[in-house]
Design a protein around this motif. Structure first.
Motif, PDB file in Angstrom:
ATOM      1  N   UNK A 202     -59.915  28.522  -5.494  1.00  0.00           N
ATOM      2  CA  UNK A 202     -58.695  27.848  -5.068  1.00  0.00           C
ATOM      3  C   UNK A 202     -58.950  26.974  -3.846  1.00  0.00           C
ATOM      4  N   UNK A 203     -58.290  25.840  -3.859  1.00  0.00           N
ATOM      5  CA  UNK A 203     -58.300  24.960  -2.692  1.00  0.00           C
ATOM      6  C   UNK A 203     -56.874  24.933  -2.161  1.00  0.00           C
ATOM      7  N   UNK A 204     -56.083  24.021  -2.637  1.00  0.00           N
ATOM      8  CA  UNK A 204     -54.717  23.882  -2.141  1.00  0.00           C
ATOM      9  C   UNK A 204     -53.750  24.873  -2.779  1.00  0.00           C
ATOM     10  N   UNK A 205     -54.151  25.560  -3.835  1.00  0.00           N
ATOM     11  CA  UNK A 205     -53.242  26.480  -4.530  1.00  0.00           C
ATOM     12  C   UNK A 205     -53.364  27.922  -4.046  1.00  0.00           C
TER      13      UNK A 205
ATOM     14  N   UNK B  59     -61.614  27.737   3.567  1.00  0.00           N
ATOM     15  CA  UNK B  59     -61.964  28.632   4.675  1.00  0.00           C
ATOM     16  C   UNK B  59     -63.023  29.662   4.270  1.00  0.00           C
ATOM     17  N   UNK B  60     -63.595  29.484   3.098  1.00  0.00           N
ATOM     18  CA  UNK B  60     -64.722  30.297   2.612  1.00  0.00           C
ATOM     19  C   UNK B  60     -64.405  31.792   2.681  1.00  0.00           C
TER      20      UNK B  60
ATOM     21  N   UNK C 189     -49.711  38.633 -12.484  1.00  0.00           N
ATOM     22  CA  UNK C 189     -50.897  39.346 -12.972  1.00  0.00           C
ATOM     23  C   UNK C 189     -50.706  40.854 -12.891  1.00  0.00           C
ATOM     24  N   UNK C 190     -50.194  41.337 -11.778  1.00  0.00           N
ATOM     25  CA  UNK C 190     -49.974  42.783 -11.626  1.00  0.00           C
ATOM     26  C   UNK C 190     -48.955  43.293 -12.628  1.00  0.00           C
ATOM     27  N   UNK C 191     -47.895  42.531 -12.842  1.00  0.00           N
ATOM     28  CA  UNK C 191     -46.867  42.913 -13.814  1.00  0.00           C
ATOM     29  C   UNK C 191     -47.454  43.014 -15.224  1.00  0.00           C
ATOM     30  N   UNK C 192     -48.387  42.139 -15.532  1.00  0.00           N
ATOM     31  CA  UNK C 192     -49.005  42.117 -16.866  1.00  0.00           C
ATOM     32  C   UNK C 192     -50.135  43.135 -17.004  1.00  0.00           C
ATOM     33  N   UNK C 193     -50.520  43.808 -15.909  1.00  0.00           N
ATOM     34  CA  UNK C 193     -51.503  44.870 -15.988  1.00  0.00           C
ATOM     35  C   UNK C 193     -52.925  44.483 -15.642  1.00  0.00           C
ATOM     36  N   UNK C 194     -53.131  43.315 -15.025  1.00  0.00           N
ATOM     37  CA  UNK C 194     -54.468  42.927 -14.588  1.00  0.00           C
ATOM     38  C   UNK C 194     -54.892  43.874 -13.468  1.00  0.00           C
ATOM     39  N   UNK C 195     -56.086  44.466 -13.607  1.00  0.00           N
ATOM     40  CA  UNK C 195     -56.538  45.472 -12.651  1.00  0.00           C
ATOM     41  C   UNK C 195     -57.183  44.878 -11.401  1.00  0.00           C
ATOM     42  N   UNK C 196     -57.931  43.785 -11.559  1.00  0.00           N
ATOM     43  CA  UNK C 196     -58.635  43.173 -10.434  1.00  0.00           C
ATOM     44  C   UNK C 196     -58.406  41.662 -10.437  1.00  0.00           C
ATOM     45  N   UNK C 197     -58.190  41.101  -9.248  1.00  0.00           N
ATOM     46  CA  UNK C 197     -57.958  39.660  -9.104  1.00  0.00           C
ATOM     47  C   UNK C 197     -58.678  39.190  -7.853  1.00  0.00           C
ATOM     48  N   UNK C 198     -59.633  38.295  -8.010  1.00  0.00           N
ATOM     49  CA  UNK C 198     -60.380  37.756  -6.876  1.00  0.00           C
ATOM     50  C   UNK C 198     -60.136  36.256  -6.778  1.00  0.00           C
ATOM     51  N   UNK C 199     -59.984  35.781  -5.538  1.00  0.00           N
ATOM     52  CA  UNK C 199     -59.825  34.347  -5.296  1.00  0.00           C
ATOM     53  C   UNK C 199     -60.833  33.927  -4.243  1.00  0.00           C
ATOM     54  N   UNK C 200     -61.621  32.913  -4.558  1.00  0.00           N
ATOM     55  CA  UNK C 200     -62.517  32.290  -3.581  1.00  0.00           C
ATOM     56  C   UNK C 200     -61.778  31.088  -3.025  1.00  0.00           C
ATOM     57  N   UNK C 201     -61.390  31.166  -1.730  1.00  0.00           N
ATOM     58  CA  UNK C 201     -60.689  30.066  -1.063  1.00  0.00           C
ATOM     59  C   UNK C 201     -61.758  29.153  -0.472  1.00  0.00           C
ATOM     60  N   UNK C 202     -61.933  27.995  -1.058  1.00  0.00           N
ATOM     61  CA  UNK C 202     -63.071  27.147  -0.697  1.00  0.00           C
ATOM     62  C   UNK C 202     -62.972  26.540   0.687  1.00  0.00           C
TER      63      UNK C 202
END
Length: 52
Positions: free
Chosen positions: A18-21, A48-49, A33-46
């Motif tokens: 993700x950049x601006x989002x 601020x690294x 995602x949590x409501x739909x049952x996704x167990x893990x969610x990772x975001x790389x914010x470019x």
């Protein structure tokens, strides 16, 4: 696997770059995602690294 070559069901892990989002990805989208049952969610914010 479902009919044909399509995978069915909720993924266990979603990884995004993700950049601006980043704010949207960490708030509204994460709730969906949590409501739909996704167990893990990772975001790389470019900008601020950071990995969330």
């Amino acid at each position: 696997m479902g009919d044909g070559d399509c995978v069915e069901g909720t993924p266990e892990l979603i990884v995004e770059v993700a950049a601006t989002s980043a704010f949207f990805d960490l708030s509204d989208k994460l709730r969906v995602y949590r409501h739909k049952g996704v167990q893990e969610h990772l975001i790389w914010r470019i900008y601020d690294r950071q990995l969330n």
